[in-house]
Every structure is written in C-alpha cells, then in structure tokens.
Design a protein around this motif. Structure first.
Motif, PDB file in Angstrom:
ATOM      1  N   ARG A 295      26.326  63.881  56.092  1.00 14.27           N
ATOM      2  CA  ARG A 295      25.293  63.833  57.204  1.00 14.27           C
ATOM      3  C   ARG A 295      24.332  62.717  57.069  1.00 14.27           C
ATOM      4  NH1 ARG A 295      23.278  68.835  56.674  1.00 14.27           N
ATOM      5  NH2 ARG A 295      21.471  68.432  55.584  1.00 14.27           N
ATOM      6  N   PHE A 296      24.109  62.212  57.944  1.00 15.67           N
ATOM      7  CA  PHE A 296      23.081  61.122  57.820  1.00 15.67           C
ATOM      8  C   PHE A 296      22.102  61.127  59.150  1.00 15.67           C
ATOM      9  CE2 PHE A 296      26.912  59.001  59.794  1.00 15.67           C
ATOM     10  CZ  PHE A 296      26.120  58.013  60.895  1.00 15.67           C
ATOM     11  N   THR A 297      21.068  60.314  58.828  1.00 18.71           N
ATOM     12  CA  THR A 297      19.943  60.084  60.078  1.00 18.71           C
ATOM     13  C   THR A 297      20.376  58.758  60.566  1.00 18.71           C
ATOM     14  OG1 THR A 297      18.282  59.164  58.267  1.00 18.71           O
ATOM     15  CG2 THR A 297      18.225  61.532  58.820  1.00 18.71           C
ATOM     16  N   TYR A 298      20.287  58.696  61.770  1.00 17.47           N
ATOM     17  CA  TYR A 298      20.569  57.390  62.665  1.00 17.47           C
ATOM     18  C   TYR A 298      19.193  56.811  62.802  1.00 17.47           C
ATOM     19  CZ  TYR A 298      22.398  54.748  66.535  1.00 17.47           C
ATOM     20  OH  TYR A 298      22.622  53.660  67.282  1.00 17.47           O
ATOM     21  N   ASN A 299      18.813  55.830  61.978  1.00 13.66           N
ATOM     22  CA  ASN A 299      17.597  55.214  61.825  1.00 13.66           C
ATOM     23  C   ASN A 299      17.228  54.001  62.897  1.00 13.66           C
ATOM     24  OD1 ASN A 299      17.969  56.855  59.539  1.00 13.66           O
ATOM     25  ND2 ASN A 299      15.730  56.187  58.985  1.00 13.66           N
ATOM     26  N   ALA A 300      18.116  53.306  63.035  1.00 14.68           N
ATOM     27  CA  ALA A 300      17.942  51.968  64.082  1.00 14.68           C
ATOM     28  C   ALA A 300      19.116  51.361  64.319  1.00 14.68           C
ATOM     29  CB  ALA A 300      17.153  51.148  63.156  1.00 14.68           C
ATOM     30  N   ALA A 301      19.396  51.095  65.674  1.00 17.65           N
ATOM     31  CA  ALA A 301      20.354  50.273  66.238  1.00 17.65           C
ATOM     32  C   ALA A 301      19.846  48.700  66.107  1.00 17.65           C
ATOM     33  CB  ALA A 301      20.563  50.568  67.683  1.00 17.65           C
ATOM     34  N   PHE A 302      20.635  47.684  65.810  1.00 17.35           N
ATOM     35  CA  PHE A 302      20.269  46.536  65.968  1.00 17.35           C
ATOM     36  C   PHE A 302      20.213  46.134  67.379  1.00 17.35           C
ATOM     37  CE2 PHE A 302      23.030  45.781  61.553  1.00 17.35           C
ATOM     38  CZ  PHE A 302      21.912  46.266  60.910  1.00 17.35           C
ATOM     39  N   LYS A 303      19.282  45.125  67.557  1.00 19.57           N
ATOM     40  CA  LYS A 303      19.251  44.771  68.824  1.00 19.57           C
ATOM     41  C   LYS A 303      20.171  43.598  69.133  1.00 19.57           C
ATOM     42  CE  LYS A 303      14.321  45.204  69.438  1.00 19.57           C
ATOM     43  NZ  LYS A 303      13.781  45.996  68.014  1.00 19.57           N
ATOM     44  N   ARG A 304      20.816  43.180  68.119  1.00 21.09           N
ATOM     45  CA  ARG A 304      21.914  42.312  68.108  1.00 21.09           C
ATOM     46  C   ARG A 304      22.832  42.525  67.261  1.00 21.09           C
ATOM     47  NH1 ARG A 304      23.203  37.831  65.250  1.00 21.09           N
ATOM     48  NH2 ARG A 304      24.425  36.356  66.181  1.00 21.09           N
ATOM     49  N   ARG A 305      24.315  42.486  67.597  1.00 21.01           N
ATOM     50  CA  ARG A 305      25.342  42.815  66.718  1.00 21.01           C
ATOM     51  C   ARG A 305      25.564  41.646  65.942  1.00 21.01           C
ATOM     52  NH1 ARG A 305      30.911  42.880  70.492  1.00 21.01           N
ATOM     53  NH2 ARG A 305      30.999  40.773  70.945  1.00 21.01           N
ATOM     54  N   VAL A 306      26.114  42.098  64.524  1.00 21.18           N
ATOM     55  CA  VAL A 306      26.279  40.787  63.713  1.00 21.18           C
ATOM     56  C   VAL A 306      27.591  40.895  63.102  1.00 21.18           C
ATOM     57  CG1 VAL A 306      25.311  39.945  61.394  1.00 21.18           C
ATOM     58  CG2 VAL A 306      24.008  41.237  62.593  1.00 21.18           C
ATOM     59  N   THR A 307      28.294  39.735  63.550  1.00 25.04           N
ATOM     60  CA  THR A 307      29.542  39.516  63.490  1.00 25.04           C
ATOM     61  C   THR A 307      30.207  39.616  61.780  1.00 25.04           C
ATOM     62  OG1 THR A 307      30.099  37.161  63.481  1.00 25.04           O
ATOM     63  CG2 THR A 307      29.728  38.456  65.598  1.00 25.04           C
ATOM     64  N   ARG A 308      31.477  39.972  61.758  1.00 30.70           N
ATOM     65  CA  ARG A 308      32.214  39.750  60.441  1.00 30.70           C
ATOM     66  C   ARG A 308      32.199  38.338  60.034  1.00 30.70           C
ATOM     67  NH1 ARG A 308      36.723  41.854  57.427  1.00 30.70           N
ATOM     68  NH2 ARG A 308      37.886  40.048  56.592  1.00 30.70           N
ATOM     69  N   GLY A 309      32.397  37.371  60.901  1.00 21.70           N
ATOM     70  CA  GLY A 309      32.376  36.023  60.614  1.00 21.70           C
ATOM     71  C   GLY A 309      30.935  35.626  60.114  1.00 21.70           C
ATOM     72  N   GLU A 310      29.792  36.089  60.637  1.00 25.41           N
ATOM     73  CA  GLU A 310      28.341  35.794  60.284  1.00 25.41           C
ATOM     74  C   GLU A 310      28.228  35.947  58.540  1.00 25.41           C
ATOM     75  OE1 GLU A 310      24.823  36.030  62.910  1.00 25.41           O
ATOM     76  OE2 GLU A 310      26.420  37.285  64.031  1.00 25.41           O
TER      77      GLU A 310
END
Length: 349
Positions: A295-310
């Motif tokens: 179980r975990f708390t959901y603290n924040a969604a990124f405003k921008r996704r970060v790719t595997r390539g980055e």
C-alpha cells in the motif's frame, strides 16, 4: 457515481442533501445564491442526487472572524464540505482534491471550520494532519477551526501527506504496464503537454493505493520508501519515448500475500484501494502468482512525463538494468522530479 465540477447555479439546492447545511447555517441559502458563477466539486449518484459537495477558495490576508485570529498568509479555505458516506471513499477523494488545489495555488496552509458534532468529518481531517487552532463564534454556534500546515512534517506518514520525508529513504523506480497504470493513477499526465490535474474528475483519484506484483526485490520495500511510478510502453512507438515516469508515491506498508490468514482478510485489505476487481483479486489469492502486496500514498503526478530516453541519456540511468523495480540515487530522483515539473514544495530533506 461521478465527481464533477459544476457552477453553483447548476446545482439543485432543493436536493435533500443540503437540508442539514441549511439548518446549520442560517445564511446558507443566501450565500449559495451569491456563489452562482463559482464552481464546486459535486458527487452525484445514478439518479442525479447529490452525495457529496466540496467548495474551495484561495484567500490572502489574516482571518479575523476566528479566535484567536489567524495571521496574514496565503491559505486555501475549505468553504463547504459535506459527504453522504455510505461506505464510499469519497471523503479521501475530497481530501486528495483539497491537497491538489493547495499545491496548485502554492498556499502554505489549509483551513476549515467544523461544528464539534461532526465527529466523523473531524476525524477525517485529523487523519491527514489537521489540528484545531481556534474557534469561530457566530449566530449559528461555535465551530472548530482546523489548520493543515503544508511546510511541516508530522509524526506519521499519512498525517504528513502530501509531504515526502526524503531523509535516509530508499528511492525506487516501479514499473506498471499501461493497463494497470491507467486504473491506478488516472490523473498522471500521459501526454508531453503540461496539464492541470485540478481538472481531472476520474472516479479512481484517491490518496491511498494497493498494488500486487511479482517482480523480484519488492520484498525490500519499507514504510517511507519513495516510489517513482514508471509506465511501460503502450507499443504506440519505441519504448525509448513511450515508456515514461509519471508520478511519485510513498510506501505505507509491504506484505507477502502469504501473510494473510484467509481470503477474507486478503480481500478486506485490498478492496478499498485496489485497482483490481474482486474476480481478479480472487484469482490472485488462489494462484499466489503475485506474492507482493503493498500500500502506498499517491503524492503527486508529474505535470510532464519523463521518457526512458531522457532518463538514460540525461540522468545516467543504466539502460541494461532491470527497470521493473530499480533503485534510484537521490540525484537521479531530483533530476526526474525536475524534468517532470513536480511541485518541489512537497519534498522535505
């Protein structure tokens, strides 16, 4: 049932749901009419009957209609919040919305006034770190003034939410395939465009999550560990660009599926916060093929996704490593959070 934003003028104040508010607050009907163009979160059932109502307002300055007065500060006021619980997790979904708004509007404090008789509501706010600091005396009676300080960690992980205590914590990247990711984290942004999570109205938006998996190493999870959620490729293009980090959470508890004494205990633990259906959970219990339950708390969604390539090319993460469940350094976490435009005010060192 659906959680939507509506202007006050489009909400039926004659709905029996509002009777107790009209009885508690003599000025409620007049106040409601004045708010005609303002928006509130409204939770309606399949018969369009109101089961929840949440109005939020950002304020700047002192609060001088309470004793003692609250000093000059930018705050989020929970203007009205009422829930017909009926066994739902609506209260926690409203709590999530309150904190989302507070972070979005960069306030340092949230406050709400509650009559002492509303013990369930007070307990909900207390669970997430609100404390009584004042009283409000009006013709309607005496209300308690509850405050949540968004700059200070408290004595438990949940009371500190949405803050993350980073001191001496392990940080992991946790991968989810798109099917489960969509169910579990609906307000994680899945386009390269910046978006406002405040507008998300998904029914699955909640503070707590329960997940099951079979990946090696998950038994290492401890309360307080930080999770960077990584959605694997949707096969719409190369994984280099389509696999993305989307959000962060904090581990509350890890359990082996074999630690549950019975199916009933397992189901009661998972059902309230799990993305899985009862049939899926029953299958997992019978087969024991997903032995890790956490179980975990959901603290924040990124405003921008970060790719595997980055993450490989810019942040030094090993492309040959096992990305299902992988330890990250603090520097790597910081770079991912910055690239994801996460609100850094929730990070406490």
């Amino acid at each position: 049932m659906e959680l939507v934003q509506k202007k006050f003028k489009h909400v039926n104040i004659q709905d029996p749901f509002f009777s107790s508010l009209i009885n508690d607050y003599k000025e409620f009907t007049t106040w409601f009419a004045k708010k005609a163009e303002d928006k509130a979160y409204v939770f309606e059932d399949e018969n369009d009957k109101v089961n929840g109502f949440l109005y939020l307002k950002t304020e700047e300055g002192s609060v001088d209609d309470v004793v003692p007065q609250l000093p000059n500060k930018k705050r989020l006021k929970v203007g009205t919040m009422k829930i017909n619980a009926r066994g739902t997790k609506l209260g926690e979904r409203f709590i999530k919305k309150i904190f989302d708004h507070a972070l979005h509007n960069k306030v340092s404090e949230i406050y709400v006034t509650v009559f002492p008789a509303h013990e369930v509501l007070i307990a909900l706010f207390t669970k997430y770190g609100f404390t009584q600091v004042a009283e409000k005396h009006t013709q309607n009676g005496t209300e308690l003034v509850l405050i949540k300080n968004l700059n200070v960690l408290q004595n438990t992980l949940v009371r500190s939410y949405p803050l993350m205590d980073m001191a001496n914590r392990n940080i992991y990247l946790l991968s989810l395939n798109p099917q489960w990711h969509t169910r579990l984290l609906p307000d994680s942004i899945l386009t390269n465009e910046s978006a406002d999570i405040i507008e998300d109205i998904s029914h699955a938006n909640s503070v707590h999550k329960v997940y099951l998996a079979a990946m090696d190493g998950l038994e290492k999870l401890k309360p307080g560990d930080i999770l960077v959620i990584y959605r694997t490729t949707d096969h719409q293009g190369p994984a280099h660009y389509r696999s993305v980090a989307t959000s962060v959470g904090v581990v509350e508890e890890y359990r082996s599926i074999r630690s549950f004494a019975s199916r009933d205990e397992f189901m009661s633990y998972c059902q309230p916060y799990s993305v899985f259906s009862d049939a899926e959970l029953d299958q997992f219990w019978q087969r024991k093929n997903y032995p890790h339950v956490f179980r975990f708390t959901y603290n924040a969604a990124f405003k921008r996704r970060v790719t595997r390539g980055e993450m490989i090319e810019q942040f030094g993460i090993d492309p040959a490593a096992y990305w299902g469940f992988m330890r990250l350094t603090r520097d790597q976490f910081n770079l991912i959070a910055q690239a994801g435009q996460m609100d850094e005010s929730i990070i406490i060192n």
